[in-house]
Design a protein around this motif. Structure first.
Motif, PDB file in Angstrom:
ATOM      1  N   SER A 188      -5.016   1.139  -1.490  1.00  0.00           N
ATOM      2  CA  SER A 188      -3.945   1.278  -0.505  1.00  0.00           C
ATOM      3  C   SER A 188      -3.469  -0.060   0.032  1.00  0.00           C
ATOM      4  O   SER A 188      -2.318  -0.185   0.459  1.00  0.00           O
ATOM      5  N   TYR A 189      -4.346  -1.076  -0.003  1.00  0.00           N
ATOM      6  CA  TYR A 189      -3.980  -2.391   0.505  1.00  0.00           C
ATOM      7  C   TYR A 189      -3.652  -3.391  -0.601  1.00  0.00           C
ATOM      8  O   TYR A 189      -3.036  -4.420  -0.348  1.00  0.00           O
ATOM      9  N   LEU A 190      -4.078  -3.091  -1.815  1.00  0.00           N
ATOM     10  CA  LEU A 190      -3.924  -4.046  -2.910  1.00  0.00           C
ATOM     11  C   LEU A 190      -2.793  -3.603  -3.834  1.00  0.00           C
ATOM     12  O   LEU A 190      -2.849  -2.512  -4.405  1.00  0.00           O
ATOM     13  N   SER A 191      -1.789  -4.444  -3.989  1.00  0.00           N
ATOM     14  CA  SER A 191      -0.682  -4.134  -4.889  1.00  0.00           C
ATOM     15  C   SER A 191      -1.126  -4.307  -6.335  1.00  0.00           C
ATOM     16  O   SER A 191      -2.154  -4.936  -6.615  1.00  0.00           O
ATOM     17  N   ILE A 192      -0.323  -3.783  -7.259  1.00  0.00           N
ATOM     18  CA  ILE A 192      -0.674  -3.864  -8.673  1.00  0.00           C
ATOM     19  C   ILE A 192      -0.705  -5.309  -9.147  1.00  0.00           C
ATOM     20  O   ILE A 192      -1.533  -5.685  -9.979  1.00  0.00           O
ATOM     21  N   SER A 193       0.190  -6.156  -8.604  1.00  0.00           N
ATOM     22  CA  SER A 193       0.208  -7.563  -9.005  1.00  0.00           C
ATOM     23  C   SER A 193      -1.063  -8.282  -8.568  1.00  0.00           C
ATOM     24  O   SER A 193      -1.629  -9.081  -9.319  1.00  0.00           O
ATOM     25  N   ARG A 194      -1.511  -7.997  -7.344  1.00  0.00           N
ATOM     26  CA  ARG A 194      -2.757  -8.617  -6.865  1.00  0.00           C
ATOM     27  C   ARG A 194      -3.971  -8.070  -7.627  1.00  0.00           C
ATOM     28  O   ARG A 194      -4.935  -8.793  -7.865  1.00  0.00           O
ATOM     29  N   PHE A 195      -3.906  -6.804  -7.992  1.00  0.00           N
ATOM     30  CA  PHE A 195      -5.008  -6.229  -8.763  1.00  0.00           C
ATOM     31  C   PHE A 195      -5.105  -6.884 -10.141  1.00  0.00           C
ATOM     32  O   PHE A 195      -6.204  -7.140 -10.644  1.00  0.00           O
ATOM     33  N   ILE A 196      -3.957  -7.165 -10.754  1.00  0.00           N
ATOM     34  CA  ILE A 196      -3.942  -7.859 -12.042  1.00  0.00           C
ATOM     35  C   ILE A 196      -4.493  -9.274 -11.891  1.00  0.00           C
ATOM     36  O   ILE A 196      -5.237  -9.768 -12.754  1.00  0.00           O
ATOM     37  N   ILE A 197      -4.136  -9.946 -10.779  1.00  0.00           N
ATOM     38  CA  ILE A 197      -4.667 -11.290 -10.519  1.00  0.00           C
ATOM     39  C   ILE A 197      -6.191 -11.252 -10.428  1.00  0.00           C
ATOM     40  O   ILE A 197      -6.876 -12.175 -10.865  1.00  0.00           O
TER      41      ILE A 197
END
Length: 318
Positions: free
Chosen positions: A86-95
């Motif tokens: 809920s707090y982590l966007s897909i881009s940050r998750f990929i990072i």
């Protein structure tokens, strides 16, 4: 940033547990198998350790999958994954997962070299100082490969040495040579005469043949097997790039598949993502480890395109 640190902490813990448990299992089975060998116990222990590490280098993608399953279980146990998503966007998750994917992809591309390295360590451990040395040279080309075997190699005395060479194409030996009459001079190995098999005919050839091998440098190396294939082979370069491409998108797809929104609930089973990941893993093993010659490169490139499509689809769904 704290969420990223938490994810890395949880994953590193999962990876350590996976590596240690896998190592212990492989070590026990290897130790049981080596106890029948006629070696002292310290040698058996060392060989069992090397065997276990060698097996781990063979299956980096499988280790990645098991560690990811543990990682997912840890996050689902306290419903942390729901809060993180809920707090982590897909881009940050990929990072977050991209460095992990890159490390495992590099190991996947280099696993053959690592396995050969540990195999050489085992052979050196078993080789006593008074034994005569042997060398195996492998020269791979796009059309086949040549295997050269030098036995009882001693540069000061080649009386007991012998030379064998096998040219292999389409799984068949099309040419073979043997000689036990060798001369070493000016760092050049010469066959005074040799026996040759070619076109289903065996004949003795009473003429000299020069072998282009740097024996001095070869003898300084500890490895039994040496690959002398040309580094500029375009097929091998393309294949290495393709393996890296496949591994990156395959491992990334596994990450996205396990953390798909419909599997966030702790009551949801991980059966589907595990089954899908294992199916693609088996598929990749068949494609990249087969012995077919025709259209091999095309099949491997097609496999990379398939995992890219799967990754892109999982990315869009997120």
């Amino acid at each position: 940033m704290k969420i990223i640190k938490l994810l890395y902490t949880k994953y590193i813990l999962s990876l350590i547990i996976c590596l240690l448990s896998s190592f212990v299992i492989f070590f026990i089975f290897s130790l049981i198998g080596n106890l029948n060998e006629d070696y002292i116990f310290s040698i058996i222990l060392n060989i069992s350790v090397l065997n276990s590490i060698q097996i781990l280098t063979y299956v980096p993608a499988f280790i990645f999958l098991i560690s990811l399953i543990l990682f997912s279980i840890f996050l689902r146990s306290k419903n942390e994954i729901i809060i993180i998503k809920s707090y982590l966007s897909i881009s940050r998750f990929i990072i977050f997962f991209l460095p992990i994917v890159l490390i495992f992809s590099i190991f996947e591309g280099k696993k053959t070299d690592l396995a050969i390295y540990f195999e050489d360590k085992k052979l050196n451990l078993l080789q006593s100082e008074d034994e005569t040395k042997s060398k195996i040279l492998i020269n791979e080309t796009q059309g086949g490969k040549t295997i050269t075997i030098l036995e009882n190699l001693d540069l000061s005395n080649l009386e007991n040495a012998n030379y064998r060479s096998y040219g292999i194409s389409n799984k068949e030996i099309n040419i073979a040579e043997y000689s036990n009459n060798l001369i070493f001079s000016n760092n050049t190995l010469t066959l005074k005469n040799y026996t040759q098999y070619k076109n289903n005919v065996i004949e003795n050839i009473n003429s000299q043949k020069f072998i282009n091998i740097d024996l001095v440098e070869l003898m300084l190396e500890n490895s039994l097997v040496k690959n002398i294939s040309s580094k500029n082979n375009s097929f091998l370069n393309v294949r290495m790039v393709n393996v890296l491409f496949f591994s990156i998108f395959f491992l990334s797809f596994i990450f996205l598949n396990f953390f798909n929104s419909k599997y966030l609930n702790s009551k949801e089973t991980l059966r589907n993502p595990i089954f899908i990941s294992l199916s693609i893993l088996i598929y990749s093993f068949i494609i990249f480890n087969n012995s077919i010659v025709s259209y091999r490169q095309e099949f491997e490139i097609l496999a990379s395109l398939i995992v890219f499509i799967l990754f892109f689809r999982a990315y869009l769904n997120e």
